[in-house]
Enzyme design. Structure first.
Site, PDB file in Angstrom:
ATOM      1  N   GLU A   1       0.802  -1.236   0.000  1.00 19.29           N
ATOM      2  CA  GLU A   1       0.000   0.000   0.000  1.00 19.29           C
ATOM      3  C   GLU A   1       0.829   1.278   0.000  1.00 19.29           C
ATOM      4  OE1 GLU A   1      -2.317   1.249   3.265  1.00 19.29           O
ATOM      5  OE2 GLU A   1      -0.621   1.287   4.629  1.00 19.29           O
TER       6      GLU A   1
ATOM      7  N   HIS B   1      -4.264   3.033   2.000  1.00 18.11           N
ATOM      8  CA  HIS B   1      -3.668   3.782   0.883  1.00 18.11           C
ATOM      9  C   HIS B   1      -3.891   3.106  -0.473  1.00 18.11           C
ATOM     10  CE1 HIS B   1      -1.808   6.779   3.415  1.00 18.11           C
ATOM     11  NE2 HIS B   1      -1.286   5.839   4.177  1.00 18.11           N
TER      12      HIS B   1
ATOM     13  N   HIS C   1       3.366   0.029  10.833  1.00 18.35           N
ATOM     14  CA  HIS C   1       4.743   0.152  10.337  1.00 18.35           C
ATOM     15  C   HIS C   1       5.799  -0.086  11.414  1.00 18.35           C
ATOM     16  CE1 HIS C   1       3.910   2.487   6.334  1.00 18.35           C
ATOM     17  NE2 HIS C   1       2.956   1.609   6.590  1.00 18.35           N
TER      18      HIS C   1
HETATM   19 FE   LIG Z   1       1.228   1.229   5.438  1.00 20.19          FE
HETATM   20 FE   LIG Z   2      -2.043   1.701   6.219  1.00 18.71          FE
END
Ligand SMILES: [Fe+2]
Ligand SMILES: [Fe+2]
Length: 274
Positions: free
Chosen positions: A39, A68, A180
Site C-alpha cells: 500500500e 492507501h 509500520h
Molecule cells: Fe502502510
Molecule cells: Fe495503512
C-alpha cells in the site's frame, strides 16, 4: 508449507530492498508462498501497475493493500486486471478489485488470502469481522483451501488481537499491518493460527512511519502542512513474519518474525535453514 509475509513496502528504497532480497529469501527458506503489503510502495502512497508487476516478478505471490490502496488513482482501473492484487474486503460494495482470492502455491496447494481493514481510528468501512467470517464459512480450512492467510490492516492492537482470536483454528495465519512498527508478540494461538499484531514495514526505520522525519515533526509542532511526506532513503529493514504450516491440518506449527538489514536488531526464522 512455508509461508512468508512482508509488511508494508515503503517507497523506492523499500521496493529496491524487497526486489533484491526476495529471490534469495525464497531460495534460502524454500518458501512456498509469499504475500507482501504494497500500500505504500509508490512514493509512500499507493501502488502503480508497474510497481505491482515488479513485486510479483521478484517473487511475491500476492500483494495486499490497505487505507492507501487507491492513493494512485490508476489503481482504481488496473486492480481489475490483476487477480494477485487484493484490497481490503470490507470496502463498500462497488469498490473496484477484490478482497480475497484463492491462489496456487508452488506445492500445488490452494491458498486463500484475505485482506481486511480495521475500523478503530480508521475509516468506517463495513464490519471486517463479519466479512472475514463470511469468507471462512464459504471456504473452510482443509475443505475449500489448504491454507488461509489474513492481512488485517488496522491501527488498534485491540482490534487485531480480537480478530486473531475470532478466527483462531479457522485460518493458518493472521498478520497485522498498518502501524509500520513490528511487534514482538508473534506466536501460534491456542487453536493453531499463527498471529502477530503488526509485521512492521520494509523501509528505513530512522524515520516517521518510513517518511523523512522533518515534515512530520514540523506538523506536530505547528499543525501546518508545509511540504509533502517523502519516503526516507536510509538503509532498509525487511520486516515480516515466517510461518510453518502443517499440510495435514492447514494450521501453523511454528512462527517467527523476520527482520533483516537496516537499523533494527535482526531476527531470522533459523528453524527453516537445514
Ligand atoms: Fe502502510
Ligand atoms: Fe495503512
Amino acid at each position: 508449507m512455508r509461508f512468508l509475509f512482508l509488511g508494508d513496502v515503503v517507497g523506492r528504497s523499500g521496493r529496491k530492498a524487497v526486489i533484491e532480497a526476495l529471490p534469495k529469501l525464497r531460495e534460502r527458506y524454500k518458501l512456498d508462498f509469499v504475500v507482501l503489503n504494497g500500500e505504500n510502495s509508490a512514493g509512500g502512497f499507493g501502488i502503480t501497475e508497474a510497481i505491482l508487476e515488479e513485486l510479483l516478478d521478484a517473487g511475491a505471490d500476492v500483494v495486499t493493500l490497505g487505507n492507501h490502496a487507491f492513493d494512485q488513482k490508476e489503481a482504481l482501473v488496473f486492480i481489475e486486471r490483476h487477480d494477485r492484487l487484493l484490497r481490503p474486503i470490507n470496502y463498500p460494495p462497488g469498490t473496484p478489485g477484490r478482497g480475497a482470492g484463492l491462489f496456487k502455491a508452488r506445492t500445488g496447494a490452494d491458498v486463500l488470502v484475505i485482506n481486511a481493514m480495521g475500523r478503530v481510528f480508521m475509516a468506517e468501512l463495513d464490519c471486517p469481522f463479519r466479512a472475514i467470517d463470511r469468507e471462512l464459512t464459504a471456504c473452510k480450512l482443509k475443505v475449500g483451501a489448504d491454507a488461509i492467510f489474513i492481512d488485517f490492516h488496522a491501527e488498534a492492537t485491540s482490534e487485531k488481537q480480537a480478530l486473531g482470536l475470532f478466527v483462531d483454528g479457522r485460518a493458518s495465519a493472521v498478520v497485522g499491518t498498518h502501524t509500520h512498527a513490528p511487534t514482538s508478540d508473534e506466536r501460534v494461538l491456542p487453536q493453531g493460527t499463527a498471529f502477530i499484531s503488526d509485521a512492521g514495514m520494509c523501509g528505513d526505520y530512522n524515520s516517521v512511519l518510513g517518511m523523512v522525519a522533518d515534515e512530520p515533526i514540523s506538523r506536530f509542532l505547528t499543525k501546518i502542512a508545509r511540504e509533502r511526506f517523502e519516503p526516507a532513503q536510509g538503509p532498509v529493514t525487511l520486516s515480516g513474519l515466517a510461518v510453518e504450516i502443517d499440510d495435514a491440518t492447514g494450521l501453523a506449527t511454528r512462527t517467527k518474525s523476520l527482520r533483516l538489514g537496516g537499523c533494527l536488531e535482526p531476527t531470522e526464522p533459523l528453524f527453516w535453514v537445514e
